[in-house]
Motif scaffolding. Structure first.
Motif, PDB file in Angstrom:
ATOM      1  N   LEU A  70       0.837  -1.199   0.000  1.00 57.71           N
ATOM      2  CA  LEU A  70       0.000   0.000   0.000  1.00 57.71           C
ATOM      3  C   LEU A  70       0.876   1.254   0.000  1.00 57.71           C
ATOM      4  O   LEU A  70       0.556   2.237  -0.660  1.00 57.71           O
ATOM      5  CB  LEU A  70      -0.922  -0.025   1.222  1.00 57.71           C
ATOM      6  CG  LEU A  70      -2.065   0.949   1.265  1.00 57.71           C
ATOM      7  CD1 LEU A  70      -2.985   0.772   0.067  1.00 57.71           C
ATOM      8  CD2 LEU A  70      -2.859   0.757   2.546  1.00 57.71           C
ATOM      9  N   ALA A  71       1.988   1.210   0.751  1.00 54.45           N
ATOM     10  CA  ALA A  71       2.904   2.355   0.831  1.00 54.45           C
ATOM     11  C   ALA A  71       4.279   1.836   1.242  1.00 54.45           C
ATOM     12  O   ALA A  71       4.385   0.807   1.916  1.00 54.45           O
ATOM     13  CB  ALA A  71       2.395   3.376   1.841  1.00 54.45           C
TER      14      ALA A  71
ATOM     15  N   VAL B  18      -7.957   5.037  -0.512  1.00 59.77           N
ATOM     16  CA  VAL B  18      -6.743   5.718  -0.066  1.00 59.77           C
ATOM     17  C   VAL B  18      -6.935   7.215  -0.253  1.00 59.77           C
ATOM     18  O   VAL B  18      -7.235   7.680  -1.348  1.00 59.77           O
ATOM     19  CB  VAL B  18      -5.511   5.235  -0.855  1.00 59.77           C
ATOM     20  CG1 VAL B  18      -4.267   6.016  -0.460  1.00 59.77           C
ATOM     21  CG2 VAL B  18      -5.305   3.737  -0.644  1.00 59.77           C
TER      22      VAL B  18
ATOM     23  N   LEU C  49      -4.448   9.509   1.107  1.00 60.51           N
ATOM     24  CA  LEU C  49      -3.131  10.129   0.978  1.00 60.51           C
ATOM     25  C   LEU C  49      -2.053   9.128   1.366  1.00 60.51           C
ATOM     26  O   LEU C  49      -2.248   8.311   2.265  1.00 60.51           O
ATOM     27  CB  LEU C  49      -3.047  11.355   1.904  1.00 60.51           C
ATOM     28  CG  LEU C  49      -1.792  12.198   1.851  1.00 60.51           C
ATOM     29  CD1 LEU C  49      -1.656  12.902   0.503  1.00 60.51           C
ATOM     30  CD2 LEU C  49      -1.803  13.239   2.967  1.00 60.51           C
ATOM     31  N   ILE C  50      -0.917   9.196   0.674  1.00 66.04           N
ATOM     32  CA  ILE C  50       0.264   8.395   1.016  1.00 66.04           C
ATOM     33  C   ILE C  50       1.425   9.361   1.178  1.00 66.04           C
ATOM     34  O   ILE C  50       1.581  10.291   0.381  1.00 66.04           O
ATOM     35  CB  ILE C  50       0.582   7.363  -0.081  1.00 66.04           C
ATOM     36  CG1 ILE C  50      -0.545   6.323  -0.186  1.00 66.04           C
ATOM     37  CG2 ILE C  50       1.918   6.670   0.198  1.00 66.04           C
ATOM     38  CD1 ILE C  50      -0.396   5.353  -1.330  1.00 66.04           C
TER      39      ILE C  50
ATOM     40  N   VAL D 204       6.817   5.864   6.745  1.00 66.59           N
ATOM     41  CA  VAL D 204       5.790   5.873   5.708  1.00 66.59           C
ATOM     42  C   VAL D 204       4.424   5.853   6.386  1.00 66.59           C
ATOM     43  O   VAL D 204       4.263   5.305   7.478  1.00 66.59           O
ATOM     44  CB  VAL D 204       5.954   4.684   4.725  1.00 66.59           C
ATOM     45  CG1 VAL D 204       5.622   3.353   5.380  1.00 66.59           C
ATOM     46  CG2 VAL D 204       5.136   4.888   3.474  1.00 66.59           C
ATOM     47  N   TYR D 205       3.461   6.508   5.754  1.00 63.20           N
ATOM     48  CA  TYR D 205       2.095   6.492   6.269  1.00 63.20           C
ATOM     49  C   TYR D 205       1.120   6.520   5.110  1.00 63.20           C
ATOM     50  O   TYR D 205       1.465   6.918   3.991  1.00 63.20           O
ATOM     51  CB  TYR D 205       1.826   7.673   7.209  1.00 63.20           C
ATOM     52  CG  TYR D 205       1.871   9.026   6.551  1.00 63.20           C
ATOM     53  CD1 TYR D 205       0.740   9.579   5.952  1.00 63.20           C
ATOM     54  CD2 TYR D 205       3.054   9.764   6.521  1.00 63.20           C
ATOM     55  CE1 TYR D 205       0.786  10.820   5.341  1.00 63.20           C
ATOM     56  CE2 TYR D 205       3.104  11.005   5.918  1.00 63.20           C
ATOM     57  CZ  TYR D 205       1.972  11.521   5.328  1.00 63.20           C
ATOM     58  OH  TYR D 205       2.015  12.744   4.714  1.00 63.20           O
ATOM     59  N   THR D 206      -0.080   6.068   5.376  1.00 58.76           N
ATOM     60  CA  THR D 206      -1.153   6.190   4.404  1.00 58.76           C
ATOM     61  C   THR D 206      -2.457   6.449   5.142  1.00 58.76           C
ATOM     62  O   THR D 206      -2.742   5.815   6.161  1.00 58.76           O
ATOM     63  CB  THR D 206      -1.253   4.956   3.476  1.00 58.76           C
ATOM     64  OG1 THR D 206      -2.251   5.187   2.499  1.00 58.76           O
ATOM     65  CG2 THR D 206      -1.560   3.695   4.238  1.00 58.76           C
TER      66      THR D 206
ATOM     67  N   VAL E 158      -6.346   6.193   5.011  1.00 60.93           N
ATOM     68  CA  VAL E 158      -7.332   5.380   4.297  1.00 60.93           C
ATOM     69  C   VAL E 158      -8.697   5.485   4.970  1.00 60.93           C
ATOM     70  O   VAL E 158      -8.805   5.939   6.116  1.00 60.93           O
ATOM     71  CB  VAL E 158      -6.909   3.887   4.245  1.00 60.93           C
ATOM     72  CG1 VAL E 158      -5.579   3.714   3.531  1.00 60.93           C
ATOM     73  CG2 VAL E 158      -6.855   3.259   5.635  1.00 60.93           C
TER      74      VAL E 158
END
Length: 191
Positions: free
Chosen positions: A58-59, A82, A84-85, A94-96, A98
C-alpha cells in the motif's frame, strides 16, 4: 463492520526470495489484514517483489542501498479507499490515510535510527498531528525500549530509565489520544 488483524514486524531484511515467500505465508496463515513492516532492506526497484495473490504494497519508503526500509502491506480482500500516502525518502517513515467502512485510519510504519534522535521523532510527530481526524495505527521499531525493566542493555544504577525511554515516552504521549493504537503485538480493530 470489518475486523482487521494488524501486525507490526521488524522483518530484518526481505532480499532473499525464500524469506519473502515465508513472510507472506506467515501473514496469510495468521490472517493478518494489515502489516506494518520495518527493516525490509529492499531497494526501490525491488519493492514489488514483496507482493503475491493475497497481499499488496500500500505504501513504502526505501533507502538507496539495501538498508532500512518500511512498508505497509494490506490483504487484497480488504476494501478501502486511499486518501493520501506520504513519508520520507530514506526508508525510515511511511504512512497512508485510508477509509475502511467510512472509518478514517492513518496507518504508520516507522524504523527509527539506532541512536535515539529526538529531531527525527519531532519531525514525524509534527506530520502525524496534522491527521487529528484519523484514528492512528502506529507500528514501529523505535530502537529504544518502551519497557525499561525488560531492557538488559541499559544498566545505570543512578536512573531506572534510560534517557531515550523518557524522550520516546514523552513524544508518544504528545500523540496519545483515544484515536492512537500502538501496535506492539498483533492487534484487532473493528471498522
Amino acid at each position: 463492520m470489518v475486523s482487521l488483524n494488524i501486525l507490526s514486524w521488524n522483518v530484518r531484511g526481505l532480499n532473499a526470495p525464500i524469506k519473502r515467500t515465508r513472510c507472506l505465508e506467515f501473514l496469510h496463515r495468521n490472517s493478518v489484514s494489515i502489516a506494518l513492516l520495518q527493516e525490509s532492506h529492499l531497494k526501490r526497484e525491488d519493492i514489488l517483489r514483496f507482493q503475491n495473490k493475497n497481499y499488496k504494497i500500500l505504501a513504502n519508503s526505501s533507502a538507496l542501498n539495501k538498508s532500512k526500509g518500511v512498508l505497509i502491506l494490506i490483504k487484497r480482500s480488504v476494501k478501502l479507499s486511499v486518501d493520501l500516502i506520504g513519508g520520507d525518502d530514506t526508508g525510515r517513515f511511511v504512512y497512508t490515510a485510508v477509509k475502511i467502512n467510512n472509518i478514517k485510519l492513518l496507518l504508520i510504519s516507522i524504523y527509527a535510527p539506532n541512536e535515539f534522535d529526538q529531531h527525527f521523532l519531532d519531525n514525524i510527530f509534527k506530520t502525524l498531528l496534522q491527521f487529528n481526524d484519523y484514528r492512528m495505527v502506529l507500528g514501529a521499531d523505535f530502537n529504544a525500549s518502551v519497557h525499561p525493566p525488560l531492557d538488559r542493555s541499559f544498566n545505570d544504577p543512578d536512573s531506572p530509565y534510560p534517557p531515550s525511554y523518557l524522550r520516546l515516552t514523552s513524544s508518544l504521549l504528545s500523540l496519545a489520544s483515544p484515536s492512537l493504537t500502538l501496535v506492539l503485538s498483533p492487534v484487532t480493530l473493528e471498522c
